[in-house]
Write a protein that holds these residues in place. Structure first.
Motif, PDB file in Angstrom:
ATOM      1  N   VAL A   1      16.557 -34.585  36.504  1.00 14.94           N
ATOM      2  CA  VAL A   1      15.954 -33.894  35.861  1.00 14.94           C
ATOM      3  C   VAL A   1      15.127 -32.883  37.606  1.00 14.94           C
ATOM      4  CG1 VAL A   1      15.129 -34.137  33.635  1.00 14.94           C
ATOM      5  CG2 VAL A   1      13.118 -34.480  35.488  1.00 14.94           C
ATOM      6  N   PHE A   2      14.803 -30.997  37.530  1.00 20.68           N
ATOM      7  CA  PHE A   2      14.233 -30.793  38.229  1.00 20.68           C
ATOM      8  C   PHE A   2      12.819 -30.920  37.891  1.00 20.68           C
ATOM      9  CE2 PHE A   2      18.537 -29.987  38.656  1.00 20.68           C
ATOM     10  CZ  PHE A   2      19.011 -29.772  40.467  1.00 20.68           C
ATOM     11  N   LEU A   3      12.394 -30.860  38.298  1.00 16.02           N
ATOM     12  CA  LEU A   3      10.395 -30.745  37.871  1.00 16.02           C
ATOM     13  C   LEU A   3       9.771 -29.844  38.709  1.00 16.02           C
ATOM     14  CD1 LEU A   3       8.299 -34.018  37.451  1.00 16.02           C
ATOM     15  CD2 LEU A   3       7.713 -32.091  39.173  1.00 16.02           C
ATOM     16  N   VAL A   4       9.088 -28.937  37.915  1.00 14.37           N
ATOM     17  CA  VAL A   4       8.410 -27.734  38.239  1.00 14.37           C
ATOM     18  C   VAL A   4       6.825 -28.224  36.856  1.00 14.37           C
ATOM     19  CG1 VAL A   4       7.722 -25.418  38.175  1.00 14.37           C
ATOM     20  CG2 VAL A   4      10.141 -26.417  38.244  1.00 14.37           C
ATOM     21  N   SER A   5       5.878 -27.902  38.705  1.00 17.44           N
ATOM     22  CA  SER A   5       5.239 -28.599  37.853  1.00 17.44           C
ATOM     23  C   SER A   5       3.504 -27.399  38.321  1.00 17.44           C
ATOM     24  CB  SER A   5       3.673 -29.878  37.827  1.00 17.44           C
ATOM     25  OG  SER A   5       2.912 -29.827  37.339  1.00 17.44           O
TER      26      SER A   5
ATOM     27  N   ARG B   1      15.679 -34.923  40.916  1.00 17.32           N
ATOM     28  CA  ARG B   1      16.479 -34.134  42.280  1.00 17.32           C
ATOM     29  C   ARG B   1      15.670 -34.013  42.971  1.00 17.32           C
ATOM     30  NH1 ARG B   1      21.720 -32.362  38.674  1.00 17.32           N
ATOM     31  NH2 ARG B   1      21.806 -31.483  40.469  1.00 17.32           N
ATOM     32  N   LYS B   2      14.411 -32.986  42.407  1.00 18.87           N
ATOM     33  CA  LYS B   2      14.095 -32.526  43.120  1.00 18.87           C
ATOM     34  C   LYS B   2      12.736 -31.756  42.127  1.00 18.87           C
ATOM     35  CE  LYS B   2      13.056 -29.221  46.345  1.00 18.87           C
ATOM     36  NZ  LYS B   2      12.578 -29.751  47.223  1.00 18.87           N
ATOM     37  N   GLY B   3      11.255 -31.916  43.309  1.00 12.57           N
ATOM     38  CA  GLY B   3       9.786 -31.883  42.446  1.00 12.57           C
ATOM     39  C   GLY B   3       8.859 -30.816  43.374  1.00 12.57           C
ATOM     40  N   ILE B   4       8.666 -29.347  42.625  1.00 10.26           N
ATOM     41  CA  ILE B   4       8.030 -28.409  43.084  1.00 10.26           C
ATOM     42  C   ILE B   4       6.454 -28.497  42.028  1.00 10.26           C
ATOM     43  CG2 ILE B   4       7.493 -26.362  43.563  1.00 10.26           C
ATOM     44  CD1 ILE B   4      10.532 -25.438  44.287  1.00 10.26           C
TER      45      ILE B   4
ATOM     46  N   PRO C   1       0.858 -36.001  49.348  1.00  5.63           N
ATOM     47  CA  PRO C   1       1.710 -36.053  48.663  1.00  5.63           C
ATOM     48  C   PRO C   1       2.329 -36.645  47.462  1.00  5.63           C
ATOM     49  CG  PRO C   1       1.413 -37.383  51.722  1.00  5.63           C
ATOM     50  CD  PRO C   1       0.268 -37.069  50.548  1.00  5.63           C
ATOM     51  N   ILE C   2       3.499 -36.062  47.106  1.00  9.27           N
ATOM     52  CA  ILE C   2       4.221 -37.023  46.634  1.00  9.27           C
ATOM     53  C   ILE C   2       5.614 -37.325  46.578  1.00  9.27           C
ATOM     54  CG2 ILE C   2       4.718 -37.513  43.636  1.00  9.27           C
ATOM     55  CD1 ILE C   2       2.789 -35.511  42.738  1.00  9.27           C
ATOM     56  N   ASP C   3       5.954 -38.187  46.921  1.00  3.86           N
ATOM     57  CA  ASP C   3       7.826 -38.778  47.108  1.00  3.86           C
ATOM     58  C   ASP C   3       7.922 -37.558  48.355  1.00  3.86           C
ATOM     59  OD1 ASP C   3       9.815 -39.893  47.464  1.00  3.86           O
ATOM     60  OD2 ASP C   3      11.105 -38.622  45.776  1.00  3.86           O
ATOM     61  N   ASP C   4       9.062 -36.840  47.881  1.00  4.95           N
ATOM     62  CA  ASP C   4       9.567 -36.379  49.221  1.00  4.95           C
ATOM     63  C   ASP C   4       9.425 -34.167  47.672  1.00  4.95           C
ATOM     64  OD1 ASP C   4      11.435 -35.973  46.769  1.00  4.95           O
ATOM     65  OD2 ASP C   4      12.800 -35.946  48.591  1.00  4.95           O
ATOM     66  N   PHE C   5       8.590 -34.676  47.556  1.00 11.54           N
ATOM     67  CA  PHE C   5       7.907 -33.089  46.436  1.00 11.54           C
ATOM     68  C   PHE C   5       7.594 -31.448  47.535  1.00 11.54           C
ATOM     69  CE2 PHE C   5       7.231 -34.656  41.933  1.00 11.54           C
ATOM     70  CZ  PHE C   5       8.473 -35.986  41.855  1.00 11.54           C
ATOM     71  N   GLU C   6       7.850 -30.931  46.781  1.00  9.01           N
ATOM     72  CA  GLU C   6       7.331 -29.461  47.832  1.00  9.01           C
ATOM     73  C   GLU C   6       6.301 -29.346  46.906  1.00  9.01           C
ATOM     74  OE1 GLU C   6       9.488 -25.902  48.454  1.00  9.01           O
ATOM     75  OE2 GLU C   6      11.455 -27.423  48.615  1.00  9.01           O
TER      76      GLU C   6
END
Ligand SMILES: Nc1ncnc2c1ncn2[C@@H]1O[C@H](COP(=O)(O)OP(=O)(O)O)[C@@H](O)[C@H]1O
Ligand SMILES: O=C(O)[C@@H](CO)OP(=O)(O)O
Ligand SMILES: [Mg+2]
Length: 416
Positions: free
Chosen positions: A39-43, A64-67, A78-83
């Motif tokens: 998933v692409f995570l947007v929070s 796959r990607k977190g923002i 930080p959470i992993d490589d999330f922006e």
């Protein structure tokens, strides 16, 4: 029990109740059932960091990607490589737009095989925003500020916000299409109106352009021709790519408070979870119920805990500092002056009440007296919307710092 012990008990009940509505467990349980892959995570929202962290812990390897976009001071590292972005609240700012643009860059590339996991909590209206073409950030800030001070409720405020936005009122889900979006919502809106929480970026919109225009007229807020034009464009009323799950709400925090107070030996009752009147009227009314218990043992026998959930409104007319919970508490303090064995605590479960560093106020029969003995008039402070400074002087502010959750306001009255 002494007065200060009763205060300590009230604070303990409030803190433990808030603890019980941290989103971590609900996010994890829901995600385990959903079995999402890749998933692409947007929070987005005041609880965004915690919700993202919980999702990361259970989905590890499937993101796959977190923002994350949250309010200033609300991210916890930080959470992993999330922006991870922080932005303005309750009024959107440049950082809001910068972070939202980044999200849009990512989702606009997606196709029907992709899934966006959208974690949403209150505060999102200010934190996730790209105004409609022709609407400047400055004007949006001015309109938001006027609405927030007008006494309009969140449904009305967000009806206007939705119609001025490229991402609210279901428009974010429209942009994501043909990809799918799975939304997990922590609700801070009474009645769980999920199209209202954070202005419902992925919810079909139940409000209309006509209503938005009427609300601006009702609160006498004048707007430019560009804004008028933007308001006329209707938001989506049907969305085929969305699935929404509600994780928590004000009912849950009130139920937790009732359970904890009962365990501590109080006859406990939730009197409402939809308190939505003017804050100072609510404070006075709740104080009157507490006096009824104190002097007549009804509707509950002492020792009693009365619990209220909701979101009051404030017509901010003065130039003081405060928030709706502090204003409610100060108003109750005035009405409870001189009464022994009563404590009222009113807090925003997100940990910040209005533009202040307090979560709310905790008052008893001594609070107003203390102010008067200092030569201060509590009524004057209330009239100037200066509850923060009044409660500060009386030692009656309750500070928790950002809590990681947001399910609206909790008020507890203890009577012995
Ligand atoms: N001086 C004040 N006294 C009381 N309330 C205030 C004051 N200034 C702002 N507010 C209220 O604070 C609200 C915003 O507070 P906030 O705690 O950020 O709300 P929320 O938790 O719903 O996001 C505004 O809607 C406004 O009504
Ligand atoms: O973002 C919003 O629209 C509101 C309601 O969800 O949240 P808050 O009152 O916390 O700003
Ligand atoms: Mg709110």
């Amino acid at each position: 029990m002494s007065g200060s012990e009763l205060m300590k008990t009230a604070i303990e009940i409030v803190k433990n109740s808030i603890e019980s509505v941290l989103p971590d467990r609900a996010v994890k349980d829901t995600l385990k059932d959903l079995n999402l892959q890749d998933v692409f995570l947007v929070s987005v929202g005041k609880a965004a960091w915690r919700m993202a962290k919980a999702a990361f812990d259970v989905l590890n390897g499937k993101i796959r990607k977190g923002i994350v976009i949250t309010k200033y001071g609300h991210s916890e590292g930080p959470i992993d490589d999330f922006e991870i972005y922080e932005a303005g609240h309750p009024i959107p700012d440049e950082n809001t737009m910068r972070a939202t643009r980044r999200v849009m860059e990512i989702v606009e590339e997606l196709n029907e095989k992709d899934t966006v996991l959208f974690l949403l909590s209150g505060g999102g209206s200010a934190l996730f925003e790209l105004p409609m073409e022709g609407v400047s950030l400055e004007e949006l800030q001015k309109i938001t500020d006027s609405l927030l001070k007008s006494g309009a409720n969140i449904e009305e405020i967000n009806t206007v916000r939705k119609h001025l936005s490229q991402v609210k009122g279901g428009r974010f889900a429209e942009k994501i299409f043909p990809a799918r979006v799975v939304t997990l919502v922590l609700s801070d809106v009474l009645g769980d109106r999920i199209d209202v929480v954070a202005s419902g970026p992925t919810s079909p919109d139940a409000s209309t352009s006509e209503e938005a225009i009427r609300i601006l007229e009702r609160y006498r807020i004048s707007v430019s021709n560009e804004v008028k034009k933007a308001l006329l464009k209707e938001t989506p009323k049907h969305l085929s790519n969305v699935e929404i799950h509600v994780l928590g709400n004000v009912q849950k925090v009130c139920e937790a408070a009732k359970k904890i107070a009962t365990e501590k030996g109080f006859n406990s009752e939730i009197l409402t979870t939809t308190l939505d009147c003017e804050a100072k009227e609510a404070g006075r009314f709740i104080a009157s119920i507490m006096k009824e218990i104190k002097f007549r043992d009804r509707p509950l026998e002492k020792p009693a805990a009365v619990i209220f959930g909701g979101e009051t409104v404030v017509h901010v007319k003065g130039n003081g500092l405060g928030g709706r919970n502090q204003e409610l508490a100060l108003s109750a303090a005035i009405a409870l002056e001189g009464v022994e064995g009563v404590v009222l605590c009113s807090v925003g479960t997100d940990g910040t009440d209005g533009p202040t560093d307090a979560a709310g106020g905790i008052v008893d029969g001594r609070t107003a007296k203390i102010l008067k003995e200092m030569g201060e008039d509590p009524v004057e402070y209330l009239e100037n919307n200066d509850s923060y400074n009044a409660l500060k002087k009386a030692g009656a502010l309750l500070k928790t710092g950002p809590t990681g959750t947001n399910v609206n306001d909790l008020i507890i009255g203890l009577v012995i």
